[in-house]
Design an enzyme around this catalytic site. Structure first.
Site, PDB file in Angstrom:
ATOM      1  N   TYR A  86      26.501  19.713 -11.439  1.00  0.00           N
ATOM      2  CA  TYR A  86      27.508  18.656 -11.317  1.00  0.00           C
ATOM      3  C   TYR A  86      28.329  18.489 -12.607  1.00  0.00           C
ATOM      4  O   TYR A  86      27.774  18.459 -13.702  1.00  0.00           O
ATOM      5  CB  TYR A  86      26.857  17.294 -11.000  1.00  0.00           C
ATOM      6  CG  TYR A  86      27.857  16.172 -11.183  1.00  0.00           C
ATOM      7  CD1 TYR A  86      28.795  15.899 -10.194  1.00  0.00           C
ATOM      8  CD2 TYR A  86      27.936  15.460 -12.384  1.00  0.00           C
ATOM      9  CE1 TYR A  86      29.764  14.940 -10.385  1.00  0.00           C
ATOM     10  CE2 TYR A  86      28.905  14.494 -12.576  1.00  0.00           C
ATOM     11  CZ  TYR A  86      29.816  14.246 -11.574  1.00  0.00           C
ATOM     12  OH  TYR A  86      30.795  13.310 -11.764  1.00  0.00           O
ATOM     13  N   GLU A 145      25.579   7.467 -17.997  1.00  0.00           N
ATOM     14  CA  GLU A 145      25.972   6.940 -16.688  1.00  0.00           C
ATOM     15  C   GLU A 145      24.992   7.345 -15.595  1.00  0.00           C
ATOM     16  O   GLU A 145      24.533   8.487 -15.564  1.00  0.00           O
ATOM     17  CB  GLU A 145      27.370   7.494 -16.361  1.00  0.00           C
ATOM     18  CG  GLU A 145      27.877   7.110 -14.992  1.00  0.00           C
ATOM     19  CD  GLU A 145      29.210   7.762 -14.677  1.00  0.00           C
ATOM     20  OE1 GLU A 145      29.877   8.266 -15.606  1.00  0.00           O
ATOM     21  OE2 GLU A 145      29.579   7.769 -13.496  1.00  0.00           O
ATOM     22  N   ARG A 173      30.606   0.202 -13.423  1.00  0.00           N
ATOM     23  CA  ARG A 173      31.353   1.413 -13.068  1.00  0.00           C
ATOM     24  C   ARG A 173      32.198   1.269 -11.799  1.00  0.00           C
ATOM     25  O   ARG A 173      32.842   2.229 -11.374  1.00  0.00           O
ATOM     26  CB  ARG A 173      30.356   2.561 -12.864  1.00  0.00           C
ATOM     27  CG  ARG A 173      29.844   3.146 -14.130  1.00  0.00           C
ATOM     28  CD  ARG A 173      30.913   3.938 -14.854  1.00  0.00           C
ATOM     29  NE  ARG A 173      31.160   5.216 -14.220  1.00  0.00           N
ATOM     30  CZ  ARG A 173      32.353   5.796 -14.144  1.00  0.00           C
ATOM     31  NH1 ARG A 173      33.430   5.217 -14.628  1.00  0.00           N
ATOM     32  NH2 ARG A 173      32.485   6.980 -13.565  1.00  0.00           N
ATOM     33  N   HIS A 232      24.478  11.436 -12.974  1.00  0.00           N
ATOM     34  CA  HIS A 232      24.726  11.500 -11.522  1.00  0.00           C
ATOM     35  C   HIS A 232      23.452  11.287 -10.700  1.00  0.00           C
ATOM     36  O   HIS A 232      23.131  12.062  -9.787  1.00  0.00           O
ATOM     37  CB  HIS A 232      25.438  12.807 -11.154  1.00  0.00           C
ATOM     38  CG  HIS A 232      26.581  12.598 -10.203  1.00  0.00           C
ATOM     39  ND1 HIS A 232      26.525  12.959  -8.888  1.00  0.00           N
ATOM     40  CD2 HIS A 232      27.802  12.036 -10.384  1.00  0.00           C
ATOM     41  CE1 HIS A 232      27.657  12.645  -8.285  1.00  0.00           C
ATOM     42  NE2 HIS A 232      28.458  12.077  -9.178  1.00  0.00           N
ATOM     43  N   ASP A 256      27.398  11.776 -17.690  1.00  0.00           N
ATOM     44  CA  ASP A 256      27.055  11.313 -16.344  1.00  0.00           C
ATOM     45  C   ASP A 256      25.843  12.102 -15.833  1.00  0.00           C
ATOM     46  O   ASP A 256      25.928  13.313 -15.633  1.00  0.00           O
ATOM     47  CB  ASP A 256      28.260  11.544 -15.415  1.00  0.00           C
ATOM     48  CG  ASP A 256      28.108  10.867 -14.064  1.00  0.00           C
ATOM     49  OD1 ASP A 256      27.002  10.392 -13.758  1.00  0.00           O
ATOM     50  OD2 ASP A 256      29.113  10.805 -13.318  1.00  0.00           O
ATOM     51  N   ARG A 280      34.072  12.632 -21.757  1.00  0.00           N
ATOM     52  CA  ARG A 280      32.816  12.812 -21.023  1.00  0.00           C
ATOM     53  C   ARG A 280      32.404  14.275 -21.147  1.00  0.00           C
ATOM     54  O   ARG A 280      33.206  15.172 -20.868  1.00  0.00           O
ATOM     55  CB  ARG A 280      33.015  12.447 -19.549  1.00  0.00           C
ATOM     56  CG  ARG A 280      31.720  12.474 -18.759  1.00  0.00           C
ATOM     57  CD  ARG A 280      31.938  12.218 -17.275  1.00  0.00           C
ATOM     58  NE  ARG A 280      32.210  13.451 -16.548  1.00  0.00           N
ATOM     59  CZ  ARG A 280      32.034  13.604 -15.230  1.00  0.00           C
ATOM     60  NH1 ARG A 280      31.620  12.590 -14.490  1.00  0.00           N
ATOM     61  NH2 ARG A 280      32.311  14.756 -14.637  1.00  0.00           N
ATOM     62  N   TRP A 336      22.534  14.053  -5.399  1.00  0.00           N
ATOM     63  CA  TRP A 336      23.625  14.863  -5.974  1.00  0.00           C
ATOM     64  C   TRP A 336      24.317  14.077  -7.064  1.00  0.00           C
ATOM     65  O   TRP A 336      24.372  12.894  -7.056  1.00  0.00           O
ATOM     66  CB  TRP A 336      24.648  15.245  -4.896  1.00  0.00           C
ATOM     67  CG  TRP A 336      25.776  16.003  -5.516  1.00  0.00           C
ATOM     68  CD1 TRP A 336      25.749  17.273  -6.015  1.00  0.00           C
ATOM     69  CD2 TRP A 336      27.123  15.518  -5.723  1.00  0.00           C
ATOM     70  NE1 TRP A 336      26.979  17.605  -6.535  1.00  0.00           N
ATOM     71  CE2 TRP A 336      27.834  16.549  -6.367  1.00  0.00           C
ATOM     72  CE3 TRP A 336      27.770  14.315  -5.440  1.00  0.00           C
ATOM     73  CZ2 TRP A 336      29.178  16.418  -6.733  1.00  0.00           C
ATOM     74  CZ3 TRP A 336      29.102  14.178  -5.789  1.00  0.00           C
ATOM     75  CH2 TRP A 336      29.796  15.232  -6.430  1.00  0.00           C
ATOM     76  N   GLU A 391      29.113   3.067  -9.611  1.00  0.00           N
ATOM     77  CA  GLU A 391      30.230   3.642  -8.839  1.00  0.00           C
ATOM     78  C   GLU A 391      29.932   3.671  -7.344  1.00  0.00           C
ATOM     79  O   GLU A 391      30.860   3.739  -6.546  1.00  0.00           O
ATOM     80  CB  GLU A 391      30.626   5.029  -9.360  1.00  0.00           C
ATOM     81  CG  GLU A 391      29.584   6.095  -9.142  1.00  0.00           C
ATOM     82  CD  GLU A 391      29.990   7.454  -9.720  1.00  0.00           C
ATOM     83  OE1 GLU A 391      30.517   7.495 -10.838  1.00  0.00           O
ATOM     84  OE2 GLU A 391      29.779   8.461  -9.034  1.00  0.00           O
ATOM     85  N   GLU A 435      37.944   5.537 -16.819  1.00  0.00           N
ATOM     86  CA  GLU A 435      37.869   6.976 -16.524  1.00  0.00           C
ATOM     87  C   GLU A 435      39.228   7.434 -15.993  1.00  0.00           C
ATOM     88  O   GLU A 435      39.827   6.774 -15.146  1.00  0.00           O
ATOM     89  CB  GLU A 435      36.789   7.228 -15.457  1.00  0.00           C
ATOM     90  CG  GLU A 435      36.597   8.698 -15.129  1.00  0.00           C
ATOM     91  CD  GLU A 435      35.503   8.917 -14.078  1.00  0.00           C
ATOM     92  OE1 GLU A 435      35.225   8.003 -13.280  1.00  0.00           O
ATOM     93  OE2 GLU A 435      34.932  10.025 -14.068  1.00  0.00           O
TER      94      GLU A 435
END
Ligand code: KDG
Ligand code: MG
Length: 392
Positions: free
Chosen positions: A159, A226, A273, A202, A200, A147, A392, A252, A329
Site C-alpha cells: 500500500y 496514521e 482524519r 493503513h 500511513d 508522507r 488493506w 478516514e 492531505e
C-alpha cells in the site's frame, strides 16, 4: 429560495466521482461530493431514490434542519453510504448559501484563521534511491510536509507505493516492522530534522505491534503515524498511547462524531482524519472538530484522489476557518478530472488556499463529465503470505 432541481452526476475522468448538483428556483446552484470509493453506486441510489425526492421544494437556506431531517428522519443512522449522501446535500447547500451571499464559503464559516493551509504530499519508493527521488520530486513541487511510504524487502509492492496498484496485495507485518524504522532513519539523515514526515500504516497492525512501531519511530520525530490499527477497535489506541509519544492520526473511515467520542475524550489521538465527503458534510465535520478542539486535537483531513475536487474545496474552506487546523492531505487530481471540475483553489509554496470566488469555487462541466461514464472499480484487498485476508 427553494430547491428546484437535484441531479446526481456520475463521471469517471480519471476515476469514479459522484457529485450532487442542487439548483434553486432563483437559478443558483451548489455542488456536493458523494464519492465512496468502490461503492459509488450505492450512494447514487441512496441519493436518487431516497434523498432527492425529499429535497425538492425545501428552503435551500435551512442547512441544519435539512441535515437533521436526513439524519434523524431516516431512523437508520450513520454508515458510510448514508453519511456520504448527507455530506453531498450539506456541502451543496453551503455552496448555495455562500454564492447567494457573494462570498467564498470560508467567510460564512467565520473567516480565515490563517493565510494558507499546510499540505502534505505523497512520496514512495520500493527502495531508498527511488524513495529519495520521490521526496525530492514532491519538494520541488513545493510540498513542505511529506508522507513517506516504502516497499518492504521480500514482499511485492505494498500500500502507498506507486507501483502497488494490483487487485490483491501481499502483507507480512513482521517484515514491515523490521524494515520501516531503517527507512525513516535513512530519510532523516538525507533530508535533515526539520522536514515534517508522515506515515500511513493503513489499519494493518495489532495494538502491540503498533505500540512497538510508534516507539521505534520516536527518534525520527514523525508528524503523525496514521491508522496504526483497524479503526473499529478504539480501545486499541489506549495500549498504543501507553507506549509511545509518536502522534497518532485516525478516522478516514469514520462517519460521525460518535465514532470519535471515546478517542477524543480519552485523548487517544492527535489528528482527526475525516473528510467532509465521508462525514456528513461541513456541518458535521465542524461539529467533530469543535469537539476535538477542546482537547487540543487538530484536523488532518483526508485528501486522497477519491475525494473529488468538490470535496477538496469543501475541506479547504473549512480548514481555513478552523482554529484547530493541523494539516491537509493533498494528492492532486489528473488533467481530465481538472477539466470536468474547474477549480479556483491554489497551491503556492506548499500552502493550499480555497480562493476568493463565491461559494466553494468549483464548477462542474456537465458535458465534459458526460464523456466519462461510470467504470466499475474496486479497492485492492490484502492477503497474508499464507492467503489469509488481512486489512488493506
Ligand atoms: O479509498 C481509499 C483511499 O482513500 C485510502 O486508501 C487513502 O489511506 C488513504 C490516505 O491516507 O490517503
Ligand atoms: Mg490513510
Amino acid at each position: 429560495m427553494l430547491i428546484d432541481r437535484a441531479e446526481v452526476v456520475v463521471t469517471s475522468p480519471d476515476r469514479n466521482f459522484v457529485t450532487l448538483k442542487l439548483t434553486t428556483d432563483d437559478g443558483l446552484s451548489g455542488l456536493g461530493d458523494a464519492t465512496l470509493n468502490g461503492r459509488e453506486m450505492a450512494v447514487v441510489a441512496y441519493l436518487r431514490d431516497h434523498v432527492v425526492p425529499m429535497l425538492i421544494g425545501r428552503d435551500a437556506h435551512r442547512i441544519e434542519d435539512t441535515w437533521q431531517l436526513l439524519y434523524r428522519g431516516a431512523y437508520w443512522r450513520r454508515g458510510p453510504v448514508t453519511m456520504a449522501a448527507i455530506a453531498a446535500v450539506d456541502t451543496a447547500l453551503w455552496d448555495i448559501k455562500a454564492r447567494a451571499a457573494g462570498m467564498p464559503l470560508y467567510q460564512l464559516l467565520g473567516g480565515a484563521c490563517r493565510d494558507g493551509l499546510l499540505a502534505y504530499g505523497h512520496a514512495s519508493g520500493q527502495d531508498l534511491p527511488e524513495l529519495f527521488d520521490s521526496i525530492r520530486e514532491r519538494r520541488a513541487l513545493g510540498f513542505r510536509a511529506i508522507r513517506v511510504q516504502s516497499g518492504v524487502p521480500g514482499l511485492p509492492p505494498v500500500y502507498g507505493t506507486a507501483s502497488a496498484a494490483r487487485d490483491v496485495e501481499v502483507w507480512d507485518s513482521r517484515s514491515y516492522l523490521r524494515h520501516l524504522p531503517s527507512v525513516f532513519e535513512a530519510v532523516r539523515s538525507e533530508f535533515g530534522p526539520q522536514l515534517p514526515l508522515l506515515h500511513d500504516v493503513h489499519h494493518r497492525l495489532t495494538p502491540i505491534q503498533a505500540a512497538r512501531l510508534g516507539k521505534a519511530l520516536e527518534p525520527y520525530d514523525l508528524f503523525w503515524l496514521e491508522d496504526c490499527t483497524p479503526a473499529e477497535n478504539q480501545e486499541a489506541l489506549r495500549l498504543v498511547r501507553q507506549h509511545t509519544t509518536t502522534p497518532l492520526a485516525i478516522g478516514e473511515v469514520f462517519n460521525t462524531v460518535w465514532d470519535y467520542q471515546q478517542i477524543v475524550r480519552e485523548q487517544l489521538i492527535d489528528y482527526v482524519r475525516s473528510a467532509v465527503t465521508h462525514t456528513g458534510g461541513i456541518t458535521h465535520l465542524r461539529r467533530i472538530l469543535d469537539f476535538a478542539a477542546q482537547y487540543q486535537i487538530r484536523s488532518g483531513m483526508h485528501g486522497p484522489q477519491d475525494v473529488s475536487p468538490v470535496g477538496m474545496a469543501a475541506a479547504l474552506h473549512l480548514g481555513l476557518a478552523l482554529h484547530n487546523f493541523g494539516i491537509q492531505e493533498y494528492n492532486p487530481h489528473g488533467a481530465r478530472t481538472d477539466e470536468v471540475f474547474r477549480q479556483s483553489f491554489t497551491f503556492t509554496d506548499g500552502l493550499l488556499h480555497p480562493g476568493s470566488e463565491p461559494g466553494l469555487g468549483v464548477s462542474l462541466d456537465v458535458d465534459e463529465a458526460g464523456k466519462y461514464p461510470y467504470a466499475r472499480a474496486y479497492l485492492p484487498v490484502n492477503r497474508l503470505t499464507d492467503g489469509t485476508l488481512h486489512d488493506w
